[in-house]
Scaffold this motif. Sequence first.
Motif, PDB file in Angstrom:
ATOM      1  N   TYR A  24       0.819  -1.217   0.000  1.00 53.49           N
ATOM      2  CA  TYR A  24       0.000   0.000   0.000  1.00 53.49           C
ATOM      3  C   TYR A  24       0.853   1.267   0.000  1.00 53.49           C
ATOM      4  O   TYR A  24       0.389   2.345   0.365  1.00 53.49           O
ATOM      5  CB  TYR A  24      -0.995   0.010   1.173  1.00 53.49           C
ATOM      6  CG  TYR A  24      -2.185  -0.891   0.924  1.00 53.49           C
ATOM      7  CD1 TYR A  24      -3.429  -0.373   0.629  1.00 53.49           C
ATOM      8  CD2 TYR A  24      -2.050  -2.279   0.980  1.00 53.49           C
ATOM      9  CE1 TYR A  24      -4.520  -1.200   0.386  1.00 53.49           C
ATOM     10  CE2 TYR A  24      -3.129  -3.114   0.735  1.00 53.49           C
ATOM     11  CZ  TYR A  24      -4.359  -2.571   0.442  1.00 53.49           C
ATOM     12  OH  TYR A  24      -5.420  -3.393   0.194  1.00 53.49           O
ATOM     13  N   ASP A  25       2.097   1.141  -0.427  1.00 55.23           N
ATOM     14  CA  ASP A  25       2.934   2.318  -0.577  1.00 55.23           C
ATOM     15  C   ASP A  25       2.413   3.151  -1.752  1.00 55.23           C
ATOM     16  O   ASP A  25       1.889   2.609  -2.727  1.00 55.23           O
ATOM     17  CB  ASP A  25       4.386   1.902  -0.840  1.00 55.23           C
ATOM     18  CG  ASP A  25       5.371   3.033  -0.629  1.00 55.23           C
ATOM     19  OD1 ASP A  25       5.015   4.018   0.039  1.00 55.23           O
ATOM     20  OD2 ASP A  25       6.514   2.915  -1.108  1.00 55.23           O
ATOM     21  N   ASN A  26       2.542   4.474  -1.651  1.00 52.74           N
ATOM     22  CA  ASN A  26       2.073   5.407  -2.695  1.00 52.74           C
ATOM     23  C   ASN A  26       0.566   5.262  -2.941  1.00 52.74           C
ATOM     24  O   ASN A  26       0.099   5.321  -4.079  1.00 52.74           O
ATOM     25  CB  ASN A  26       2.840   5.176  -4.004  1.00 52.74           C
ATOM     26  CG  ASN A  26       4.338   5.231  -3.831  1.00 52.74           C
ATOM     27  OD1 ASN A  26       4.882   6.250  -3.434  1.00 52.74           O
ATOM     28  ND2 ASN A  26       5.014   4.115  -4.094  1.00 52.74           N
ATOM     29  N   ASP A  27      -0.184   5.112  -1.874  1.00 54.27           N
ATOM     30  CA  ASP A  27      -1.628   4.870  -1.980  1.00 54.27           C
ATOM     31  C   ASP A  27      -2.379   6.195  -2.111  1.00 54.27           C
ATOM     32  O   ASP A  27      -2.999   6.688  -1.164  1.00 54.27           O
ATOM     33  CB  ASP A  27      -2.103   4.086  -0.755  1.00 54.27           C
ATOM     34  CG  ASP A  27      -3.506   3.505  -0.947  1.00 54.27           C
ATOM     35  OD1 ASP A  27      -4.021   3.547  -2.085  1.00 54.27           O
ATOM     36  OD2 ASP A  27      -4.076   3.013   0.055  1.00 54.27           O
ATOM     37  N   ILE A  28      -2.307   6.750  -3.303  1.00 52.68           N
ATOM     38  CA  ILE A  28      -2.956   8.036  -3.569  1.00 52.68           C
ATOM     39  C   ILE A  28      -3.477   8.042  -5.004  1.00 52.68           C
ATOM     40  O   ILE A  28      -2.847   7.474  -5.907  1.00 52.68           O
ATOM     41  CB  ILE A  28      -1.972   9.218  -3.333  1.00 52.68           C
ATOM     42  CG1 ILE A  28      -2.653  10.570  -3.606  1.00 52.68           C
ATOM     43  CG2 ILE A  28      -0.707   9.057  -4.159  1.00 52.68           C
ATOM     44  CD1 ILE A  28      -1.796  11.771  -3.209  1.00 52.68           C
ATOM     45  N   ALA A  29      -4.633   8.639  -5.194  1.00 55.10           N
ATOM     46  CA  ALA A  29      -5.219   8.766  -6.529  1.00 55.10           C
ATOM     47  C   ALA A  29      -5.965  10.086  -6.613  1.00 55.10           C
ATOM     48  O   ALA A  29      -6.434  10.628  -5.595  1.00 55.10           O
ATOM     49  CB  ALA A  29      -6.166   7.601  -6.829  1.00 55.10           C
ATOM     50  N   LEU A  30      -6.084  10.588  -7.827  1.00 53.58           N
ATOM     51  CA  LEU A  30      -6.886  11.778  -8.098  1.00 53.58           C
ATOM     52  C   LEU A  30      -7.977  11.414  -9.095  1.00 53.58           C
ATOM     53  O   LEU A  30      -7.723  10.720 -10.079  1.00 53.58           O
ATOM     54  CB  LEU A  30      -6.015  12.899  -8.654  1.00 53.58           C
ATOM     55  CG  LEU A  30      -5.119  13.596  -7.628  1.00 53.58           C
ATOM     56  CD1 LEU A  30      -4.044  14.410  -8.326  1.00 53.58           C
ATOM     57  CD2 LEU A  30      -5.941  14.480  -6.697  1.00 53.58           C
ATOM     58  N   LEU A  31      -9.187  11.880  -8.826  1.00 50.47           N
ATOM     59  CA  LEU A  31     -10.332  11.625  -9.684  1.00 50.47           C
ATOM     60  C   LEU A  31     -10.781  12.940 -10.305  1.00 50.47           C
ATOM     61  O   LEU A  31     -11.076  13.902  -9.593  1.00 50.47           O
ATOM     62  CB  LEU A  31     -11.490  11.029  -8.873  1.00 50.47           C
ATOM     63  CG  LEU A  31     -11.148   9.839  -7.959  1.00 50.47           C
ATOM     64  CD1 LEU A  31     -12.388   9.390  -7.210  1.00 50.47           C
ATOM     65  CD2 LEU A  31     -10.534   8.703  -8.748  1.00 50.47           C
ATOM     66  N   LYS A  32     -10.830  12.980 -11.627  1.00 48.37           N
ATOM     67  CA  LYS A  32     -11.355  14.158 -12.317  1.00 48.37           C
ATOM     68  C   LYS A  32     -12.841  13.935 -12.549  1.00 48.37           C
ATOM     69  O   LYS A  32     -13.249  12.945 -13.170  1.00 48.37           O
ATOM     70  CB  LYS A  32     -10.632  14.378 -13.638  1.00 48.37           C
ATOM     71  CG  LYS A  32     -10.997  15.704 -14.304  1.00 48.37           C
ATOM     72  CD  LYS A  32     -10.131  15.980 -15.527  1.00 48.37           C
ATOM     73  CE  LYS A  32     -10.420  17.358 -16.103  1.00 48.37           C
ATOM     74  NZ  LYS A  32      -9.553  17.652 -17.274  1.00 48.37           N
ATOM     75  N   LEU A  33     -13.653  14.835 -12.035  1.00 48.32           N
ATOM     76  CA  LEU A  33     -15.098  14.697 -12.148  1.00 48.32           C
ATOM     77  C   LEU A  33     -15.568  15.043 -13.554  1.00 48.32           C
ATOM     78  O   LEU A  33     -14.875  15.725 -14.309  1.00 48.32           O
ATOM     79  CB  LEU A  33     -15.786  15.603 -11.119  1.00 48.32           C
ATOM     80  CG  LEU A  33     -15.366  15.399  -9.658  1.00 48.32           C
ATOM     81  CD1 LEU A  33     -16.116  16.360  -8.752  1.00 48.32           C
ATOM     82  CD2 LEU A  33     -15.570  13.960  -9.219  1.00 48.32           C
ATOM     83  N   ASP A  34     -16.762  14.590 -13.880  1.00 50.30           N
ATOM     84  CA  ASP A  34     -17.294  14.838 -15.221  1.00 50.30           C
ATOM     85  C   ASP A  34     -17.642  16.298 -15.448  1.00 50.30           C
ATOM     86  O   ASP A  34     -17.832  16.720 -16.587  1.00 50.30           O
ATOM     87  CB  ASP A  34     -18.519  13.952 -15.486  1.00 50.30           C
ATOM     88  CG  ASP A  34     -19.676  14.254 -14.551  1.00 50.30           C
ATOM     89  OD1 ASP A  34     -19.425  14.428 -13.332  1.00 50.30           O
ATOM     90  OD2 ASP A  34     -20.834  14.311 -15.017  1.00 50.30           O
ATOM     91  N   ARG A  35     -17.698  17.070 -14.352  1.00 47.30           N
ATOM     92  CA  ARG A  35     -17.976  18.498 -14.476  1.00 47.30           C
ATOM     93  C   ARG A  35     -17.490  19.199 -13.209  1.00 47.30           C
ATOM     94  O   ARG A  35     -17.168  18.558 -12.211  1.00 47.30           O
ATOM     95  CB  ARG A  35     -19.473  18.757 -14.676  1.00 47.30           C
ATOM     96  CG  ARG A  35     -20.337  18.338 -13.503  1.00 47.30           C
ATOM     97  CD  ARG A  35     -21.815  18.345 -13.871  1.00 47.30           C
ATOM     98  NE  ARG A  35     -22.677  18.125 -12.721  1.00 47.30           N
ATOM     99  CZ  ARG A  35     -22.931  16.930 -12.193  1.00 47.30           C
ATOM    100  NH1 ARG A  35     -22.373  15.834 -12.698  1.00 47.30           N
ATOM    101  NH2 ARG A  35     -23.737  16.822 -11.151  1.00 47.30           N
TER     102      ARG A  35
END
Length: 257
Positions: A113-124
């Motif tokens: 679980y190292d580097n456990d990061i994400a970014l979500l771009k929303l549809d708007r």
Amino acid sequence: MSRGSPDLVTAAAALFASILACECITGGNEAIAHSRPYMASLQFKKTDTFKHECGGFLVAEQWVMTAAHCVLQGGQGIRLVLGAHSLAESNDLKTHFTIAEVFRHPDFSINTYDNDIALLKLDRVAVLSDAVKTLEFQRDGGTNPQTDDVVSTAGWGAKNNLGSRPDKLQEVDVAVMLRTLCGRSDYYGKGFTDNMMCASARRKDTCDGDSGGPLVFKGVAVGITSNGGKKCGTARKPGLYTIISRFTQWIDGTMQQ
């Protein structure tokens, strides 16, 4: 001591109560409605309904930060909800989004679980209001909490090790633990990396379904709820949190897309 004696019954009752109460998010309290307007619920489609699976938090008007392990399969079939307090109740403050793009950290490890990061771009772009606001996150060079500093987190994750889930947002305060302790072989050993911090308090912890939510210190997100022991609240497997400031360059580069 004979079976059914008062002492044995009392001890058994106490043990059962500890399982139900669990050293997890129920060690905290229900949050004041919309007091954490940055919170997001990631809901996965199950047959004809959506079920909460992970948390997240709004860091820009079209971007939600969460844990990479929450979106291993991408954004298909995920509904993201902002402005919620109760997951079940309908109200005009809730806004539903689909995910336009998922950006998991390229070095995320499912084993540690190292580097456990994400970014979500929303549809708007999200419309900001009293119920929907962005949360500042800690950048490289900022002050992260130190050992024994009190930090807070929130989520709609399991209330106990039996899997009971709350309908309304819960919050809890925990304390940052000594790094050398979390890195001991009887804790996380070599699996505890420089990108992580651990935090705990007696009978208080995050649990299944809280992943992706923010760890907040002085009004700033300093961590992302990542992982922990197989059972919530295990003394030597405290909650693990991704240190956000370690990823400033990756965050900036991703959000420019």
